[in-house]
Scaffold this motif. Structure first.
Motif, PDB file in Angstrom:
ATOM      1  N   ASP A 201      31.366  81.937  39.902  1.00  0.00           N
ATOM      2  CA  ASP A 201      31.618  82.205  38.435  1.00  0.00           C
ATOM      3  C   ASP A 201      31.828  80.871  37.637  1.00  0.00           C
ATOM      4  OD1 ASP A 201      33.726  84.698  40.037  1.00  0.00           O
ATOM      5  OD2 ASP A 201      31.595  84.815  39.421  1.00  0.00           O
ATOM      6  N   ILE A 202      32.018  81.331  36.458  1.00  0.00           N
ATOM      7  CA  ILE A 202      32.104  79.990  35.469  1.00  0.00           C
ATOM      8  C   ILE A 202      33.451  79.460  35.800  1.00  0.00           C
ATOM      9  CG2 ILE A 202      32.515  79.458  33.032  1.00  0.00           C
ATOM     10  CD1 ILE A 202      30.187  81.534  32.219  1.00  0.00           C
ATOM     11  N   SER A 203      34.334  80.487  36.195  1.00  0.00           N
ATOM     12  CA  SER A 203      35.709  80.000  36.457  1.00  0.00           C
ATOM     13  C   SER A 203      35.775  78.867  37.720  1.00  0.00           C
ATOM     14  CB  SER A 203      36.787  80.972  36.798  1.00  0.00           C
ATOM     15  OG  SER A 203      36.147  81.602  37.928  1.00  0.00           O
ATOM     16  N   MET A 204      34.576  79.065  38.290  1.00  0.00           N
ATOM     17  CA  MET A 204      34.616  77.939  39.544  1.00  0.00           C
ATOM     18  C   MET A 204      34.164  76.632  38.947  1.00  0.00           C
ATOM     19  SD  MET A 204      35.483  78.908  42.524  1.00  0.00           S
ATOM     20  CE  MET A 204      34.776  77.602  43.309  1.00  0.00           C
ATOM     21  N   THR A 205      33.696  76.337  37.952  1.00  0.00           N
ATOM     22  CA  THR A 205      33.333  75.140  37.378  1.00  0.00           C
ATOM     23  C   THR A 205      34.033  73.957  37.651  1.00  0.00           C
ATOM     24  OG1 THR A 205      32.136  76.314  35.571  1.00  0.00           O
ATOM     25  CG2 THR A 205      32.259  73.866  35.468  1.00  0.00           C
ATOM     26  N   SER A 206      35.342  74.038  37.438  1.00  0.00           N
ATOM     27  CA  SER A 206      36.332  73.079  37.667  1.00  0.00           C
ATOM     28  C   SER A 206      36.416  72.717  39.031  1.00  0.00           C
ATOM     29  CB  SER A 206      37.630  73.292  36.821  1.00  0.00           C
ATOM     30  OG  SER A 206      37.544  73.439  35.618  1.00  0.00           O
ATOM     31  N   VAL A 207      36.484  73.821  39.791  1.00  0.00           N
ATOM     32  CA  VAL A 207      36.592  73.517  41.301  1.00  0.00           C
ATOM     33  C   VAL A 207      35.489  72.850  41.934  1.00  0.00           C
ATOM     34  CG1 VAL A 207      37.266  74.842  43.440  1.00  0.00           C
ATOM     35  CG2 VAL A 207      38.284  75.632  41.305  1.00  0.00           C
ATOM     36  N   VAL A 208      34.427  73.267  41.503  1.00  0.00           N
ATOM     37  CA  VAL A 208      33.021  72.757  42.137  1.00  0.00           C
ATOM     38  C   VAL A 208      33.129  70.993  41.804  1.00  0.00           C
ATOM     39  CG1 VAL A 208      30.775  72.744  42.264  1.00  0.00           C
ATOM     40  CG2 VAL A 208      32.006  74.733  42.412  1.00  0.00           C
ATOM     41  N   ASN A 279      38.866  80.134  46.427  1.00  0.00           N
ATOM     42  CA  ASN A 279      38.231  80.657  45.243  1.00  0.00           C
ATOM     43  C   ASN A 279      36.925  81.223  45.528  1.00  0.00           C
ATOM     44  OD1 ASN A 279      39.375  80.102  42.434  1.00  0.00           O
ATOM     45  ND2 ASN A 279      40.123  78.588  43.957  1.00  0.00           N
ATOM     46  N   LEU A 280      36.157  80.853  46.611  1.00  0.00           N
ATOM     47  CA  LEU A 280      35.016  81.492  47.134  1.00  0.00           C
ATOM     48  C   LEU A 280      35.039  82.724  47.863  1.00  0.00           C
ATOM     49  CD1 LEU A 280      32.921  78.273  48.305  1.00  0.00           C
ATOM     50  CD2 LEU A 280      32.492  79.619  46.159  1.00  0.00           C
ATOM     51  N   PRO A 285      37.676  89.877  53.610  1.00  0.00           N
ATOM     52  CA  PRO A 285      38.785  89.896  54.436  1.00  0.00           C
ATOM     53  C   PRO A 285      39.535  88.649  54.480  1.00  0.00           C
ATOM     54  CG  PRO A 285      36.995  91.001  55.314  1.00  0.00           C
ATOM     55  CD  PRO A 285      36.342  90.248  54.354  1.00  0.00           C
ATOM     56  N   GLU A 286      41.023  88.798  54.632  1.00  0.00           N
ATOM     57  CA  GLU A 286      41.976  87.483  54.701  1.00  0.00           C
ATOM     58  C   GLU A 286      41.280  86.632  56.063  1.00  0.00           C
ATOM     59  OE1 GLU A 286      44.056  86.165  53.041  1.00  0.00           O
ATOM     60  OE2 GLU A 286      43.946  87.604  51.132  1.00  0.00           O
ATOM     61  N   ASP A 287      40.999  87.723  57.033  1.00  0.00           N
ATOM     62  CA  ASP A 287      40.762  87.022  58.320  1.00  0.00           C
ATOM     63  C   ASP A 287      39.714  85.882  58.233  1.00  0.00           C
ATOM     64  OD1 ASP A 287      41.253  86.917  61.501  1.00  0.00           O
ATOM     65  OD2 ASP A 287      39.046  87.461  61.215  1.00  0.00           O
ATOM     66  N   LEU A 288      38.723  86.036  57.361  1.00  0.00           N
ATOM     67  CA  LEU A 288      37.644  85.066  56.955  1.00  0.00           C
ATOM     68  C   LEU A 288      38.297  83.789  56.418  1.00  0.00           C
ATOM     69  CD1 LEU A 288      34.705  86.790  55.574  1.00  0.00           C
ATOM     70  CD2 LEU A 288      34.661  85.365  57.819  1.00  0.00           C
ATOM     71  N   LEU A 289      39.229  83.880  55.630  1.00  0.00           N
ATOM     72  CA  LEU A 289      40.050  82.866  54.979  1.00  0.00           C
ATOM     73  C   LEU A 289      40.819  82.125  56.114  1.00  0.00           C
ATOM     74  CD1 LEU A 289      40.716  80.826  52.861  1.00  0.00           C
ATOM     75  CD2 LEU A 289      42.721  82.518  52.296  1.00  0.00           C
ATOM     76  N   VAL A 290      41.486  82.716  57.042  1.00  0.00           N
ATOM     77  CA  VAL A 290      42.333  82.244  57.911  1.00  0.00           C
ATOM     78  C   VAL A 290      41.726  81.611  59.268  1.00  0.00           C
ATOM     79  CG1 VAL A 290      44.106  82.870  59.885  1.00  0.00           C
ATOM     80  CG2 VAL A 290      44.187  83.931  57.626  1.00  0.00           C
ATOM     81  N   SER A 291      40.320  82.333  59.700  1.00  0.00           N
ATOM     82  CA  SER A 291      39.576  81.562  60.590  1.00  0.00           C
ATOM     83  C   SER A 291      38.992  80.379  60.097  1.00  0.00           C
ATOM     84  CB  SER A 291      38.452  82.564  60.884  1.00  0.00           C
ATOM     85  OG  SER A 291      37.428  82.172  61.728  1.00  0.00           O
ATOM     86  N   SER A 292      38.610  80.341  58.538  1.00  0.00           N
ATOM     87  CA  SER A 292      38.076  79.043  58.144  1.00  0.00           C
ATOM     88  C   SER A 292      39.045  77.867  58.233  1.00  0.00           C
ATOM     89  CB  SER A 292      37.521  79.327  56.763  1.00  0.00           C
ATOM     90  OG  SER A 292      36.508  80.212  56.824  1.00  0.00           O
ATOM     91  N   ASP A 325      28.785  81.249  54.787  1.00  0.00           N
ATOM     92  CA  ASP A 325      27.763  82.295  54.917  1.00  0.00           C
ATOM     93  C   ASP A 325      28.360  83.799  54.792  1.00  0.00           C
ATOM     94  OD1 ASP A 325      28.651  82.064  57.397  1.00  0.00           O
ATOM     95  OD2 ASP A 325      26.815  82.216  58.340  1.00  0.00           O
ATOM     96  N   ALA A 326      29.249  83.879  55.338  1.00  0.00           N
ATOM     97  CA  ALA A 326      29.842  85.247  55.481  1.00  0.00           C
ATOM     98  C   ALA A 326      30.603  85.389  54.228  1.00  0.00           C
ATOM     99  CB  ALA A 326      30.776  85.589  56.691  1.00  0.00           C
ATOM    100  N   LEU A 327      31.282  84.541  53.621  1.00  0.00           N
ATOM    101  CA  LEU A 327      32.029  84.519  52.529  1.00  0.00           C
ATOM    102  C   LEU A 327      31.061  84.874  51.177  1.00  0.00           C
ATOM    103  CD1 LEU A 327      34.524  81.585  52.829  1.00  0.00           C
ATOM    104  CD2 LEU A 327      35.137  84.162  52.792  1.00  0.00           C
ATOM    105  N   LEU A 328      30.061  84.358  51.211  1.00  0.00           N
ATOM    106  CA  LEU A 328      28.941  84.438  49.918  1.00  0.00           C
ATOM    107  C   LEU A 328      27.889  85.386  50.267  1.00  0.00           C
ATOM    108  CD1 LEU A 328      29.031  80.928  48.658  1.00  0.00           C
ATOM    109  CD2 LEU A 328      30.324  82.861  47.791  1.00  0.00           C
ATOM    110  N   ASP A 329      27.931  85.996  51.285  1.00  0.00           N
ATOM    111  CA  ASP A 329      26.921  87.164  51.453  1.00  0.00           C
ATOM    112  C   ASP A 329      25.433  86.480  51.467  1.00  0.00           C
ATOM    113  OD1 ASP A 329      28.625  88.688  52.327  1.00  0.00           O
ATOM    114  OD2 ASP A 329      28.539  89.580  50.333  1.00  0.00           O
ATOM    115  N   MET A 330      25.288  85.028  52.069  1.00  0.00           N
ATOM    116  CA  MET A 330      23.932  84.203  51.892  1.00  0.00           C
ATOM    117  C   MET A 330      23.627  83.482  53.094  1.00  0.00           C
ATOM    118  SD  MET A 330      24.111  81.756  48.807  1.00  0.00           S
ATOM    119  CE  MET A 330      24.646  83.080  47.572  1.00  0.00           C
ATOM    120  N   PRO A 331      22.480  83.335  53.603  1.00  0.00           N
ATOM    121  CA  PRO A 331      22.475  82.166  54.855  1.00  0.00           C
ATOM    122  C   PRO A 331      23.119  80.758  54.364  1.00  0.00           C
ATOM    123  CG  PRO A 331      20.461  83.470  54.100  1.00  0.00           C
ATOM    124  CD  PRO A 331      21.372  83.692  53.020  1.00  0.00           C
ATOM    125  N   ILE A 332      23.540  80.274  55.330  1.00  0.00           N
ATOM    126  CA  ILE A 332      24.206  78.807  55.039  1.00  0.00           C
ATOM    127  C   ILE A 332      23.338  78.036  54.492  1.00  0.00           C
ATOM    128  CG2 ILE A 332      23.591  77.922  57.399  1.00  0.00           C
ATOM    129  CD1 ILE A 332      26.994  77.605  55.737  1.00  0.00           C
TER     130      ILE A 332
END
Length: 408
Positions: A201-208, A279-280, A285-292, A325-332
């Motif tokens: 998203d455009i809101s991610m511009t600053s973060v990236v 932000n990504l 699910p929260e578990d993906l964030l906690v696992s990361s 890859d799981a967070l963004l639904d695309m290959p790594i």
């Protein structure tokens, strides 16, 4: 006795973590080939009653623990809290009158009992009055077979909760969810649900842009300051993060310049990476964030144990972004085209590099998540470290991850 523990998540229909299956080993004793993993689990639990509490591993979520015949009948550890523990009976047990009587007593004590790897065999019938959960491997369940569907419906009418095991794809998850299963166990969340493009998203511009600055060996603090000054939301998140008691117990940080100086270059780079990942995440699910987060902190601790001083903190960043890859639904490979990482990190995440120190840290994370005790032991020997130290670091990382979740 030190408890070697790995945990595997069990998800509900909304992909939130309901509980964990805990896999235990007691170290050297389990190296002997004549001791089965299930029996070793039972022996260790009965002997030690867990030197580390179950609730500290599962954060008070349900804990499914495998039990063998001997422990169920003769040495059941009744000090385990029935509110948090599910007694999982493995498929290798002999359904004897003694076992049935023991299960009846355990049931009367308030424990919930699960049948693991259920195979629809009639010999389990004497245990059914005491069963709360039935776990079935998806490959062994033919949902096109009317008799199987009727049996599943009968279980649901009896109030038995169904858990699908070895769910490897999103398609399997949806199919068994449609069939009425309540919970799901497997690695389906570690892979993209579908291969599709998901724009940042455009809101991610600053973060990236912050991430791009932070992965450089030399941090340009002026550029970092300029990005924060243009985005009030980013500054608010930085202040909230740095004033979290788990990060900073003594100093009240009240200005952007104070915050940037307080963190220092390496910690600032890690915060920027954390902010990017959070932000990504979107509505995943929260578990993906906690696992990361767990992987990130664990890789950082292992790197320190190996005597590696890092700036930028490659180990931390590697662990943190290893599930994007799981967070963004695309290959790594497609994910990494969008993020400004070094070739060193990209090669590990794309599995092009298998031997260097970063690759070994990544493999160690996976070994802990899959209870690959041989790989964990081999790594401990390679870096001349007791296995206890690695497990303690992993527990520290999981605790840190749960604390950090609320700050992001």
């Amino acid at each position: 006795m030190f408890a070697y523990v790995a945990r595997q998540a069990i998800y509900d229909t909304k992909k939130n973590v309901f509980g964990y299956e805990l896999l235990f080993r007691d170290g050297v004793k389990n190296c002997f080939p004549d001791i089965s993993p299930d029996e070793a689990t039972s022996n260790m639990l009965a002997a030690s009653h867990l030197s580390i509490g179950v609730e500290s591993i599962t954060f008070n979520k349900a804990a499914f623990i495998n039990f063998h015949t001997d422990t169920i009948i003769y040495r059941f550890p009744s000090t385990l809290d029935p509110k948090n523990v599910v007694i999982e009976i493995v498929e290798t047990v002999d359904v004897s009158p003694e076992l049935v009587k023991a299960c009846e007593q355990i049931h009367e004590m308030g424990y919930k009992i699960a049948l693991d790897d259920y195979d629809f065999s009639a010999h389990w019938q004497p245990l059914m009055p005491f069963i709360s959960y039935i776990k079935l491997e998806v490959e062994a369940v033919d949902l096109t077979n009317p008799s199987v569907v009727d049996q599943i419906d009968a279980f649901k009418k009896q109030g038995i909760t169904l858990v699908a095991e070895r769910v490897e794809t999103h398609e399997e998850f949806e199919r068994f969810k449609e069939a009425g299963f309540h919970y799901f166990q497997g690695y389906f969340l570690s892979k993209p649900e579908v291969v599709k493009h998901k724009n940042i998203d455009i809101s991610m511009t600053s973060v990236v842009e912050l991430l791009r600055i932070s992965v450089a060996t030399t941090l340009d603090v002026q550029k970092v300051t300029e990005v924060f000054e243009k985005d009030v939301g980013l500054t608010f998140k930085l202040m909230r993060f740095i004033n979290n008691p788990s990060v900073n117990k003594r100093n009240k940080i009240e200005s952007l310049s104070h915050a940037l100086k307080f963190l220092g270059h390496v910690e600032l780079k890690k915060f920027i990476a954390l902010l990017t990942l959070a932000n990504l995440k979107g509505n995943k699910p929260e578990d993906l964030l906690v696992s990361s987060l767990t992987r990130a902190q664990f890789c950082k601790l292992v790197s320190s144990k190996m005597g590696i001083a890092e700036d930028p903190p490659n180990s931390f960043i590697l662990g943190l972004f290893s599930r994007t890859d799981a967070l963004l639904d695309m290959p790594i490979e497609q994910v990494l085209e969008k993020l400004p990482f070094t070739e060193v990190i990209k090669n590990v995440l794309c599995k092009k590099e298998q031997e260097d120190e970063l690759a070994q840290q990544y493999q160690l994370c996976v070994a802990f998540e899959t209870a690959d005790w041989a790989k964990i032991e081999a790594f401990a020997e390679r870096i001349n470290s007791p296995m206890e130290d690695l497990f303690q670091m992993y527990y520290q990382a999981t605790t840190w991850a749960n604390e950090m979740k609320s700050s992001l």
